[in-house]
Design an enzyme around this catalytic site. Structure first.
Site, mmCIF file in Angstrom:
data_model
loop_
_atom_site.group_PDB
_atom_site.id
_atom_site.type_symbol
_atom_site.label_atom_id
_atom_site.label_comp_id
_atom_site.label_asym_id
_atom_site.label_seq_id
_atom_site.Cartn_x
_atom_site.Cartn_y
_atom_site.Cartn_z
ATOM 1 N N HIS A 149 -7.780 -5.543 -0.190
ATOM 2 C CA HIS A 149 -6.522 -4.862 0.111
ATOM 3 C C HIS A 149 -5.958 -5.340 1.446
ATOM 4 O O HIS A 149 -6.698 -5.531 2.414
ATOM 5 C CB HIS A 149 -6.807 -3.357 0.173
ATOM 6 C CG HIS A 149 -5.610 -2.491 0.270
ATOM 7 N ND1 HIS A 149 -4.664 -2.395 -0.726
ATOM 8 C CD2 HIS A 149 -5.202 -1.636 1.241
ATOM 9 C CE1 HIS A 149 -3.732 -1.527 -0.376
ATOM 10 N NE2 HIS A 149 -4.033 -1.061 0.825
ATOM 11 N N SER A 199 0.842 -1.188 0.000
ATOM 12 C CA SER A 199 0.000 0.000 0.000
ATOM 13 C C SER A 199 0.882 1.245 0.000
ATOM 14 O O SER A 199 1.711 1.407 -0.897
ATOM 15 C CB SER A 199 -0.952 -0.051 1.194
ATOM 16 O OG SER A 199 -1.986 0.892 1.060
ATOM 17 N N GLU A 211 -8.994 -5.405 -4.431
ATOM 18 C CA GLU A 211 -8.416 -4.458 -3.478
ATOM 19 C C GLU A 211 -9.482 -3.589 -2.801
ATOM 20 O O GLU A 211 -9.512 -3.449 -1.582
ATOM 21 C CB GLU A 211 -7.431 -3.535 -4.199
ATOM 22 C CG GLU A 211 -6.238 -4.217 -4.837
ATOM 23 C CD GLU A 211 -5.045 -4.321 -3.913
ATOM 24 O OE1 GLU A 211 -5.164 -3.939 -2.727
ATOM 25 O OE2 GLU A 211 -3.983 -4.779 -4.366
#
Length: 472
Positions: A382, A171, A289
């Site tokens: 995610h 991320s 995600e």
């Protein structure tokens, strides 16, 4: 063996607030390395709570790192982890990032770092105050560069090889890795890179980030440089939290800013030009995600076609809305999640590999494993791969989010082995990514396998959309 709370830079407090990182002062005698150091000031997000939350005392004196190693002698490959958290949360001490399983499985050295976050690490004060305050909006990146310098100079004392260092992150950490691939000051400090759900499409424009800084001033009730330098970090954090809440649907207010020094352009531009020549890259995303941010929101799940068109128009412009939507199938909710997954993560990942493939070996993966939490509504969201990559997926209650059982055991082993192979040799064990076949390793609930050009219609649909509209 684990060594916690090692300072790699001077505490960025007092006159050093909003200044670039400076090397830590050496010390004599024995230092207690049994406890993690302070973490950067932050407000924990609901998403972060899913992966265990961030323990530790908060302080501006937060520039510490942690080392896991099996021996203090020898020369082992080094893995330096840069945590995610939208540039506003996280720490290297998060339990999910425990390096003990990677060390045991691959005989590597694992380093996790803290860096300045939010308004203390990514605030463009220089333009907002006409140069009366420092702070270019890249101080958090300068911390990361300083941590890598510490690794180069000291990791041999922990059984690590300073000439075989891999940076990896997820991320905002993956985006940081993308930035480091473009930063001149980081050249020679690492030799391979892994970006998980993050690539090279970051960099706020100076005028945009200066507006964020002025919003901070308004929340704090002062524009006076001396008063701002003297404010407690808790007041700054409160203002930051209010701005993030107000901008919840508008991206990341606090993120690296384009400047003349560390980040002169978006990283992807420099990477295309060869800034990371010779550095193999492994990158990838989870399959779904965006569901981490939408799946538990009933209004999002019930969105209709009109709302989908409205969101898509706001994202890419009216002239691109129809052609982009034509590339996606399913309900409005599923299409929106797929669009945002591609816009923010998957398309930047493919473009990073396209850019780097002319300069070094490149490899792609996709993570299709689904979370069992909340009846499975999060899908392959995610951050879900984190516990599998580190082998911490079943620590305490983590299995509720990451999953557990024989299939999770096998998947984690396969991913750790691939990451370790890449760290050792620059090759994770499957075909390189190129623009012809686009070979992609799929990690899911079956045996890992390579698929050529998955979701290629979706990927190609973004080719007509300006690159300035792509990324987080």
């Amino acid at each position: 063996m684990r060594f916690n709370g090692i300072p790699y830079a001077k505490p960025p407090v007092g006159a050093l607030r909003w200044q670039p990182a400076e090397a830590a002062e050496p010390w004599s005698g024995t230092r207690d390395a049994s406890r993690f150091g302070n973490i950067a000031p932050q407000v924990q997000s609901a998403a972060e709570a899913l992966i265990g939350g961030t323990p530790g005392e908060q302080s501006e004196d937060c520039l510490y790192l942690n080392v896991w190693t099996s021996s203090l002698t020898g020369k082992r490959p080094v893995m330096v982890w840069i945590h995610g958290g939208a540039f506003v949360t996280g720490a290297g001490s998060l339990g999910t990032y425990n390096g003990k399983y990677l060390v045991a499985r691959g005989d590597v050295v694992v380093v996790t770092i803290n860096y300045r976050l939010g308004a203390l690490g990514f605030l463009n004060l220089r333009d907002a105050t006409e140069g009366k305050l420092p702070g270019t909006g890249t101080e958090g990146l300068s911390d990361q560069v300083m941590a890598l310098r510490w690794v180069k100079e000291n990791i041999a004392s922990f059984g690590g090889d300073p000439d075989n260092v891999t940076i990896f992150g997820e991320s905002a950490g993956g985006m940081s890795v993308g930035a480091l691939l473009s930063i001149d000051a980081a050249k020679g400090l690492f030799h391979k890179a892994i970006t998980q759900s993050g690539a090279g499409h970051i960099g706020r424009k100076r005028e945009s980030s200066a507006k964020v800084a002025k919003l901070v001033f308004e929340k704090l009730g002062t524009h006076d440089p001396a008063a701002l330098m003297a404010l407690p970090h808790t007041a700054i954090l409160k203002a930051q939290a209010e701005i993030i809440e107000e901008a919840r649907s508008g991206g990341m207010p606090f993120a690296p800013t384009i400047d003349e020094a560390l980040l002169p352009v978006r990283p992807i531009e420099r990477i295309r030009a060869g800034s990371a020549a010779g550095i193999p890259i492994l990158t990838g995303t989870t399959m779904e995600e965006w569901k981490l941010f939408t799946a538990a929101r009933p209004k999002m799940r019930l969105m209709g076609a009109e709302k989908l068109r409205h969101y898509t128009t706001n994202l890419v412009g009216e002239e691109h809305e129809a052609s982009l939507l034509a590339a996606y199938e399913g309900s409005a909710f599923e299409r929106w999640n797929a669009i945002m997954t591609d816009h923010t993560f998957a398309v930047p990942a493919s473009r990073l590999l396209e850019a780097q493939s002319a300069h070094a070996p490149t490899y792609m993966y996709r993570f299709d494993w689904r979370s069992p939490l909340l009846g499975g509504v999060l899908g392959s969201c995610h951050a879900l791969e984190l516990g599998l990559v580190f082998g911490t997926y079943n620590e305490k209650r983590a299995g509720l989010f990451f999953g557990s059982g024989a299939k999770a055991d096998a998947l984690s082993a396969a991913m750790m082995d691939a990451w370790i192979a890449f760290v050792r040799t620059g090759d994770p064990g499957w075909a390189r990514y190129d623009t012809t076949k686009r070979a992609t390793m799929i990690f899911g609930d079956g045996d890992p396998h390579v698929v050529n050009a998955p979701d290629d219609v979706r990927r190609a649909a973004w080719d007509t959309i300006p690159e300035s509209k792509i990324g987080p």
